[in-house]
Design an enzyme around this catalytic site. Sequence first.
Site, PDB file in Angstrom:
ATOM      1  N   HIS A 120       0.937  -1.132  -0.040  1.00 50.18           N
ATOM      2  CA  HIS A 120       0.152  -0.046  -0.028  1.00 50.18           C
ATOM      3  C   HIS A 120       0.887   1.102   0.086  1.00 50.18           C
ATOM      4  CE1 HIS A 120       0.731   0.551   4.269  1.00 50.18           C
ATOM      5  NE2 HIS A 120       0.260  -0.683   4.666  1.00 50.18           N
ATOM      6  N   LYS A 169      -3.055  -2.528   6.521  1.00 51.79           N
ATOM      7  CA  LYS A 169      -3.861  -3.477   6.122  1.00 51.79           C
ATOM      8  C   LYS A 169      -4.770  -3.996   7.129  1.00 51.79           C
ATOM      9  CE  LYS A 169      -5.423  -6.868   3.414  1.00 51.79           C
ATOM     10  NZ  LYS A 169      -5.134  -8.091   2.926  1.00 51.79           N
ATOM     11  N   CYS A 172      -2.308  -4.233  22.285  1.00 51.50           N
ATOM     12  CA  CYS A 172      -1.197  -3.677  21.480  1.00 51.50           C
ATOM     13  C   CYS A 172      -1.641  -2.501  21.047  1.00 51.50           C
ATOM     14  CB  CYS A 172      -0.882  -4.839  20.303  1.00 51.50           C
ATOM     15  SG  CYS A 172       0.092  -3.967  19.225  1.00 51.50           S
ATOM     16  N   CYS A 207       2.556  -7.742  15.149  1.00 47.60           N
ATOM     17  CA  CYS A 207       3.761  -7.365  15.422  1.00 47.60           C
ATOM     18  C   CYS A 207       4.795  -8.543  15.320  1.00 47.60           C
ATOM     19  CB  CYS A 207       4.215  -6.636  16.742  1.00 47.60           C
ATOM     20  SG  CYS A 207       3.120  -5.271  17.149  1.00 47.60           S
ATOM     21  N   HIS A 258      -1.813  -2.481  17.018  1.00 51.79           N
ATOM     22  CA  HIS A 258      -2.895  -3.389  16.209  1.00 51.79           C
ATOM     23  C   HIS A 258      -4.260  -3.262  16.863  1.00 51.79           C
ATOM     24  CE1 HIS A 258       0.880  -4.696  14.605  1.00 51.79           C
ATOM     25  NE2 HIS A 258       0.056  -4.915  13.408  1.00 51.79           N
ATOM     26  N   HIS A 307       3.955   1.339   2.394  1.00 53.04           N
ATOM     27  CA  HIS A 307       5.143   0.605   2.053  1.00 53.04           C
ATOM     28  C   HIS A 307       5.988   1.216   0.847  1.00 53.04           C
ATOM     29  CE1 HIS A 307       2.022  -2.846   3.234  1.00 53.04           C
ATOM     30  NE2 HIS A 307       3.099  -3.033   4.334  1.00 53.04           N
ATOM     31  N   LYS A 324      -3.118   5.087  11.566  1.00 48.63           N
ATOM     32  CA  LYS A 324      -2.203   4.570  10.623  1.00 48.63           C
ATOM     33  C   LYS A 324      -2.695   3.644   9.367  1.00 48.63           C
ATOM     34  CE  LYS A 324       1.917   1.317  10.387  1.00 48.63           C
ATOM     35  NZ  LYS A 324       2.426   0.155  10.962  1.00 48.63           N
ATOM     36  N   CYS A 349       1.880 -10.673  20.414  1.00 49.99           N
ATOM     37  CA  CYS A 349       0.934  -9.999  19.265  1.00 49.99           C
ATOM     38  C   CYS A 349       1.389 -10.688  18.037  1.00 49.99           C
ATOM     39  CB  CYS A 349       1.355  -8.488  19.352  1.00 49.99           C
ATOM     40  SG  CYS A 349       0.322  -7.553  17.881  1.00 49.99           S
TER      41      CYS A 349
END
Length: 511
Positions: free
Chosen positions: A20, A300, A145, A131, A148, A23, A297, A128
């Site tokens: 995305h 995905k 977390c 991560c 996430h 990246h 953030k 997690c």
Amino acid sequence: MKKPDIYITTPLYYVNSHPHIGHTFTTVVADIVKRYHKLFGRQVYLLTGTDEHGEKIAMAAQNAGVDVKKFVDDNSKRFKEVWDLMGLEYDDFIRTTEERHKKVVRYLLQKLHDTGDIYFASYEGHYCIGCERFITASELVDGKCPDHGTVPKLVKEENYFFKMSKYVDTFKKEIEKKPDIIRPEWYRNEVLGYLKEKIEDLCISRPKDRVSWGIELPFDNRFVTYVWFDALLNYISAIGYPDNPEFKDYWNVSEHFIAKDILRTHTIYWGTMLLASGLPLYKHLNVHGYWNMSGMKMSKSLGNVIEPTAFKQKYGDQGLRFFFLREMHWGEDSDFTMERYIGRYNTDLANNYGNLISRTMGMMEKYYPNDEKIEITKDLLSKHPLKDALENVIKSYKNDFYKYEFHKTLELMWALFDDTNKHIAESKPWEIAKAGDKAALCKTLAPVLEIIRITTYMLTPIMPLVCTQILNELGFEGAVNVKFDDFTKWGYSKTFNVKYKNKKFFERIEQ
Ligand code: MSP
């Protein structure tokens, strides 16, 4: 390749999802930095690739109902395809499922096992999967977390451990000694903050009956290697550690580019792994912030991503590369919205820079028809106020750009475009042309052409395709084969032979 001056790496992206804009940003920045250094004649080697083992990927393949090997092959290919589509100049693309990488992981595991830095024990912790690591109690926010928003699962099992705690003090001293090893500095301070907590040893294996998708431990075939212990080693496996005689040439000039999400793994984990292996730390760790969507953030797992291929089809990629650098202040977070993109594109590229080029080239075409050249003599350029402003931009380009404070240079450059547009409006070349005074016309247009020539050359790493086209139409070959210090000299070009083909370089985006 000759001995590199800089060895740049991006993170190895997880293949549980597709690339995305987040990246894309890191990889594009690495590409821009490479092209920037090339202007100064520096040799740059750029590595990117994909991270393909571990629980998260195995689960994603299972959920997709696809064999895991096929799943990682397909998704890794997608990253490569997108980087190719975006025209990125990477030198190597490494996959952690390749044998050249796996053999280095096995080699290092065995080496650390032999020296006693890897031992067997039982462990309980909060894991997690997002991560792919155990989260410490102090990192949890409301039991979740922070990255996430999920509750880590409690895992208790027997595993192998790396004596991370043994190397933490040395690591701390190293980064205290080197103020610019982690940039920007506030991330270095953040790391020094982590190091105030007690750092435990790192669990570096997973029992095969729970996770089998990984590199088998060379000393115990009941286990596979923990994915971070595997993936981080790509930075040295790709350059031929331990056998390549040129390995050190690369490693000594290494610079990692990452976002802040993987700061802990690239400092505490990677730093201590390097020290335990007897290797020096990387030269720099360059850390950027997040691209957010409405303050969250882009990721995905949150489902709020912009897909680079679709973006490119609609808007191209040159404007995106510019937007990335202009909009994000290195290290800080930034919001990616289409309103911001279109606003920035229309204001900076279409109205300002684009308009400056179109009107100047249009005038050249009209006032210097039939291949007539404009001769630039010294007296036409001496002591022009635009020259001082340009010198400032060049200075910033050399200093700020090097620290990745791209937006500062771009801000200055765009102020220079404003002044240049103002100079045109005030000196009214169309009236001079009407009066038939060619000498005066030349005096008005020469500094404008110099500004466009030099700034476009400097913008080439950011917008290579369009800037090369602009330079070509100005009568120059492009940024290749010309040294920075030569090409940015005021008065370097003695003539301009403009061959204006494009009526507009940056068409406005109409909504
Ligand atoms: N596989 C690990 C990295 C291993 S490196 C040895 C990983 N992969 S990832 O696919 O999650 O990629 C994380 C990286 O992607 C970030 O550090 C950053 O470079 C980039 N980004 C992903 N999302 C991003 C944003 N929303 N904003 C900015 N960068 C983003 O972690």
